[in-house]
Design an enzyme around this catalytic site. Structure first.
Site, PDB file in Angstrom:
ATOM      1  N   LYS A   1       0.746  -1.368  -0.046  1.00 47.27           N
ATOM      2  CA  LYS A   1      -0.018  -0.110  -0.006  1.00 47.27           C
ATOM      3  C   LYS A   1       0.897   1.294   0.013  1.00 47.27           C
ATOM      4  O   LYS A   1       0.552   2.222  -0.592  1.00 47.27           O
ATOM      5  CB  LYS A   1      -1.056   0.137   1.189  1.00 47.27           C
TER       6      LYS A   1
ATOM      7  N   GLN B   1      -4.929  -1.410   9.330  1.00 47.94           N
ATOM      8  CA  GLN B   1      -4.876  -2.818   9.055  1.00 47.94           C
ATOM      9  C   GLN B   1      -5.571  -3.803   9.992  1.00 47.94           C
ATOM     10  O   GLN B   1      -5.132  -4.042  11.261  1.00 47.94           O
ATOM     11  CB  GLN B   1      -3.342  -3.008   8.696  1.00 47.94           C
TER      12      GLN B   1
ATOM     13  N   ASP C   1     -11.284   2.728   3.983  1.00 49.83           N
ATOM     14  CA  ASP C   1     -11.784   1.112   3.717  1.00 49.83           C
ATOM     15  C   ASP C   1     -13.323   0.825   3.623  1.00 49.83           C
ATOM     16  O   ASP C   1     -13.769   0.034   3.400  1.00 49.83           O
ATOM     17  CB  ASP C   1     -11.582   0.440   5.229  1.00 49.83           C
TER      18      ASP C   1
HETATM   19  N1  GUN Z   1      -6.532  -6.953   5.878  1.00 46.26           N
HETATM   20  C1  GUN Z   1      -6.994  -7.596   4.860  1.00 46.26           C
HETATM   21  N2  GUN Z   1      -7.714  -6.857   3.932  1.00 46.26           N
HETATM   22  C2  GUN Z   1      -8.026  -5.401   4.611  1.00 46.26           C
HETATM   23  C3  GUN Z   1      -8.710  -4.560   4.023  1.00 46.26           C
HETATM   24  O1  GUN Z   1      -9.090  -4.535   3.002  1.00 46.26           O
HETATM   25  N3  GUN Z   1      -8.610  -3.505   4.940  1.00 46.26           N
HETATM   26  C4  GUN Z   1      -7.868  -3.374   5.914  1.00 46.26           C
HETATM   27  N4  GUN Z   1      -7.997  -2.423   6.935  1.00 46.26           N
HETATM   28  N5  GUN Z   1      -7.376  -4.459   6.680  1.00 46.26           N
HETATM   29  C5  GUN Z   1      -7.287  -5.685   5.957  1.00 46.26           C
END
Ligand code: GUN
Length: 284
Positions: free
Chosen positions: A50, A94, A117
């Site tokens: 990311k 996350q 998100d």
């Molecule tokens: N962990 C796995 N996929 C995601 C996601 O789309 N967002 C977040 N915040 N954590 C994750």
């Protein structure tokens, strides 16, 4: 021969477009802050990807890594600070979080306008009500992938296997908005195979390696594989038995290179959208 729906290629298109839109922005670039608690190895890989993607399109990116023993109160306090920081347009915490921290309380603490998100209850409500908002990245990317390939959705039977808050449920809402007839199946669904065989659009998000076999798929169906499973021999596979399903479907996403890259591209899209909502300073 089925059409291969390459999320990797489409993500490149999305990111190239974002790079241009960022370059044309007046004022500060979009800023994303990712909060990570503990040292889950998979999360470290995702968060690294990311951060790299943000830099590539000209966003400001900050990663805050907190020790696993961080309390929920400390995280909520940090989120308050990020909510108040005008240089931060998107906040992402996350997952998974350690067991002593509530995912829902954390999701509800992020300002809806910074919730890239799409997990905040206000954004969930906006999604189901058909309003504008910030919506979860993976399902948003899948719908855009369909549009990119001119796959028609109206009136189609869509079956989603998996009912998570991150993929299954928001996917259902987005496909309803696209006028699909939507079914959400899960681990307690009776006759899952028969349900799958009725689907024109089949979305697999269960986390069981290669569960969906050739004889589970309606001939000509469009198949999207959200699964990402590591087999004992180290091979990365999805929830769909790709090689055999390829023979019956009309289109399919591969693993890797399918849905994974889309999630990051649509996180960037959400962050850009959050930045556009930035109110101009008073007097302008
Ligand atoms: N962990 C796995 N996929 C995601 C996601 O789309 N967002 C977040 N915040 N954590 C994750």
């Amino acid at each position: 021969m089925a059409l291969i729906l390459s999320g990797r290629k489409f993500a490149r298109v999305v990111k190239a477009s974002l790079r241009e839109r960022v370059a044309a922005l007046q004022g500060p670039p979009p800023g994303l802050t990712v909060v990570m608690v503990g040292d889950d190895p998979a999360s470290q890989v995702y968060v690294g990807a990311k951060e790299k993607a943000c830099k590539r399109v000209g966003f400001n990116s900050t990663v805050l890594k907190l020790p696993v023993e961080t309390t929920e109160a400390e995280i909520l306090d940090l989120i308050d600070q990020l909510n108040a920081d005008d240089s931060v347009h998107g906040v992402l915490v996350q997952l998974p979080l350690p067991d002593h921290i509530s995912d829902n309380r954390v999701a509800s603490a992020v300002l809806p306008e910074k919730d890239v998100d799409g997990f905040h209850p206000v954004n969930v409500g906006r999604l189901w009500r058909g309003e504008d908002g910030l919506f979860p990245c993976t399902p948003s990317g899948i719908v855009s992938l369909f549009h990119h390939h001119d796959i028609s959705l109206t009136g189609k039977n869509a079956l989603i296997v998996g009912r998570s808050n991150i993929v299954g449920k928001p996917m259902a809402a987005l496909l309803l908005r696209e006028n699909c007839t939507v079914t959400v199946a899960h681990s307690r669904t009776v006759d899952l195979k028969e349900q799958c065989r009725e689907a024109d659009i089949l979305i697999a998000a269960v986390g069981i390696p290669e569960m969906i076999k050739k004889d589970w798929v309606k001939p000509g169906a469009v198949v999207v594989d959200v699964g990402m499973n590591r087999k004992s021999d180290g091979k990365l596979v999805g929830d769909v038995a790709y090689d055999e399903v390829l023979d019956v479907c009309s289109a399919i996403t591969p693993v890797p290179g399918g849905v994974g890259p889309l999630t990051i591209a649509f996180l960037l899209e959400n962050t850009f959208k959050a930045r556009l909502n930035l109110k101009p300073p008073a007097g302008n």
